[in-house]
Write an enzyme that holds these catalytic residues in place. Structure first.
Site, PDB file in Angstrom:
ATOM      1  N   ASN A   6       5.223   7.790  -3.425  1.00 41.57           N
ATOM      2  CA  ASN A   6       6.116   7.598  -2.281  1.00 41.57           C
ATOM      3  C   ASN A   6       7.335   6.803  -2.743  1.00 41.57           C
ATOM      4  OD1 ASN A   6       7.361   6.963   0.150  1.00 41.57           O
ATOM      5  ND2 ASN A   6       5.824   5.420   0.736  1.00 41.57           N
ATOM      6  N   TRP A   7       8.468   7.475  -2.816  1.00 36.15           N
ATOM      7  CA  TRP A   7       9.689   6.809  -3.287  1.00 36.15           C
ATOM      8  C   TRP A   7      10.286   5.886  -2.220  1.00 36.15           C
ATOM      9  CZ3 TRP A   7      13.068  10.883  -6.419  1.00 36.15           C
ATOM     10  CH2 TRP A   7      12.471  11.079  -7.667  1.00 36.15           C
ATOM     11  N   LYS A   8       9.760   5.919  -1.018  1.00 33.56           N
ATOM     12  CA  LYS A   8      10.349   5.169   0.099  1.00 33.56           C
ATOM     13  C   LYS A   8      11.858   5.490   0.164  1.00 33.56           C
ATOM     14  CE  LYS A   8       7.053   1.517  -0.834  1.00 33.56           C
ATOM     15  NZ  LYS A   8       6.376   0.449  -0.133  1.00 33.56           N
ATOM     16  N   HIS A  90       2.931   5.545   8.019  1.00 32.59           N
ATOM     17  CA  HIS A  90       3.076   4.544   6.951  1.00 32.59           C
ATOM     18  C   HIS A  90       3.333   3.195   7.615  1.00 32.59           C
ATOM     19  CE1 HIS A  90       4.690   2.298   3.571  1.00 32.59           C
ATOM     20  NE2 HIS A  90       4.087   3.172   2.792  1.00 32.59           N
ATOM     21  N   GLU A  92       5.260   0.872   7.043  1.00 29.56           N
ATOM     22  CA  GLU A  92       6.680   0.522   7.266  1.00 29.56           C
ATOM     23  C   GLU A  92       7.207   1.230   8.515  1.00 29.56           C
ATOM     24  OE1 GLU A  92       8.003   1.473   3.297  1.00 29.56           O
ATOM     25  OE2 GLU A  92       6.810  -0.214   2.556  1.00 29.56           O
ATOM     26  N   GLU A 161      -4.118   1.776   3.309  1.00 31.33           N
ATOM     27  CA  GLU A 161      -3.110   0.944   2.660  1.00 31.33           C
ATOM     28  C   GLU A 161      -3.075  -0.415   3.354  1.00 31.33           C
ATOM     29  OE1 GLU A 161       0.056   3.364   0.544  1.00 31.33           O
ATOM     30  OE2 GLU A 161       0.701   3.270   2.609  1.00 31.33           O
ATOM     31  N   GLY A 167       3.717  -3.291  -1.697  1.00 26.40           N
ATOM     32  CA  GLY A 167       4.956  -3.844  -2.238  1.00 26.40           C
ATOM     33  C   GLY A 167       4.893  -5.340  -2.495  1.00 26.40           C
ATOM     34  N   SER A 200       0.180  -1.557  -4.201  1.00 25.71           N
ATOM     35  CA  SER A 200       0.421  -2.127  -5.533  1.00 25.71           C
ATOM     36  C   SER A 200      -0.464  -1.523  -6.622  1.00 25.71           C
ATOM     37  CB  SER A 200       0.278  -3.657  -5.493  1.00 25.71           C
ATOM     38  OG  SER A 200       1.225  -4.210  -4.595  1.00 25.71           O
ATOM     39  N   GLY A 221       3.632   3.481  -4.381  1.00 24.51           N
ATOM     40  CA  GLY A 221       5.012   3.194  -3.987  1.00 24.51           C
ATOM     41  C   GLY A 221       5.849   2.830  -5.200  1.00 24.51           C
ATOM     42  N   GLY A 222       6.059   1.516  -5.392  1.00 28.97           N
ATOM     43  CA  GLY A 222       6.963   1.029  -6.444  1.00 28.97           C
ATOM     44  C   GLY A 222       6.763   1.686  -7.807  1.00 28.97           C
TER      45      GLY A 222
HETATM   46  C1  PEP Z   1       3.429   2.603  -0.358  1.00 26.01           C
HETATM   47  O1  PEP Z   1       4.616   2.530  -0.123  1.00 26.01           O
HETATM   48  O2  PEP Z   1       2.742   3.444   0.247  1.00 26.01           O
HETATM   49  C2  PEP Z   1       2.844   1.689  -1.347  1.00 26.01           C
HETATM   50  C3  PEP Z   1       1.539   1.700  -1.528  1.00 26.01           C
HETATM   51  O3  PEP Z   1       3.703   0.860  -2.022  1.00 26.01           O
HETATM   52  P1  PEP Z   1       3.390  -0.042  -3.333  1.00 26.01           P
HETATM   53  O4  PEP Z   1       2.626   0.816  -4.307  1.00 26.01           O
HETATM   54  O5  PEP Z   1       4.738  -0.426  -3.852  1.00 26.01           O
HETATM   55  O6  PEP Z   1       2.572  -1.209  -2.874  1.00 26.01           O
END
Ligand code: PEP
Length: 242
Positions: A6-8, A90, A92, A161, A167, A200, A221-222
């Site tokens: 997920n590039w957000k 999600h 966010e 999640e 993040g 993460s 994500g990241g």
């Molecule tokens: C996400 O955005 O779904 C996520 C899990 O982010 P990260 O891996 O950066 O915690």
């Protein structure tokens, strides 16, 4: 195993260019062990070549049919742009855009009508976990989805999640993640539904997390913004081959 990046709200045509070739080759190489997906911002979706082997996904989908909903993206357009997946709920979106679980269920339902696979995201905050409310929070997030989708939930993917791990660099321990995944599997009573962990995930912790019995992959994500890290995580998924 599923490994979805997920590039957000990150990425650019240049980043897309950097990912497309290597990820197509990687999916070809790992085709029998891992389903790789990339979930870029909506504005990049139409720019992927039609023959990329990995799955494309959207970060959100409208609960409405095409029409007067400025700023939303319809499931039918996502389908036409080659998407196979759509994230819904999600954390966010829930936190920053006030999306309720009822709305998340409506979005999942709309995605299913267009034969997109919804990836339904669930998770508790740190305060909720500390207060012992994790199971109630997850029950409340799941209830509208179960009611609205019923048997169609079998066609979805669920991503656990924990909000406190997204993040933040804090990861749920493999035991914490497994405990929740086993609970979700029992709760939905559908053993074929893939349950992904997100929060993460990095090359350093992916093997341990993916080795857990009820973890069928990750939502990344990241670490999905760096092709080398993402490739390592995809390979960790492929090593589990379940
Ligand atoms: C996400 O955005 O779904 C996520 C899990 O982010 P990260 O891996 O950066 O915690």
């Amino acid at each position: 195993m599923y490994v979805l990046g997920n590039w957000k709200m990150n990425g650019s045509p240049e980043l897309l260019e950097r990912f497309t070739g290597p990820l197509t080759a990687l999916q070809g190489e790992l085709s029998s062990q891992a389903h790789i997906g990339l979930i870029p911002p909506a504005g990049l979706l139409g720019k992927f070549p039609p023959n990329c082997e990995f799955m494309l996904g959207a970060q959100d989908v409208s609960e409405y049919e095409d029409g007067a909903d400025t700023g939303d993206t319809s499931a039918s357009l996502l389908k036409a742009l080659g998407c196979k997946l759509a994230l819904v709920g999600h954390s966010e979106r829930r936190q920053l855009f006030g999306e309720s679980s009822a709305r998340v269920a409506a979005k999942a339902s709309r995605a299913l009508k267009q034969k997109l696979t919804p990836v339904i995201c669930l998770g508790e905050t740190w305060e909720q976990r500390e207060a012992g409310d994790t199971w109630q929070v997850l029950t409340d997030q799941l209830a509208p989805v179960q009611q609205q989708l019923q048997g169609e939930l079998a066609r979805c993917i669920i991503a656990y999640e924990p909000v406190w791990a997204i993040g933040t660099g804090k990861t749920a321990s493999p035991e914490q993640a497994q405990e929740v995944h086993a609970w979700i599997r029992e709760k939905i009573g559908l053993h074929q539904v893939a349950l992904l962990y997100g929060g993460s995930v990095k090359p350093e912790n992916a093997d341990e997390l993916f080795a857990q019995k009820d973890i069928n992959g990750g939502l990344i994500g990241g670490a999905s913004l760096d092709i080398e890290s993402f490739e390592k995580i995809c390979r960790a998924g492929a090593r589990q081959n379940k």
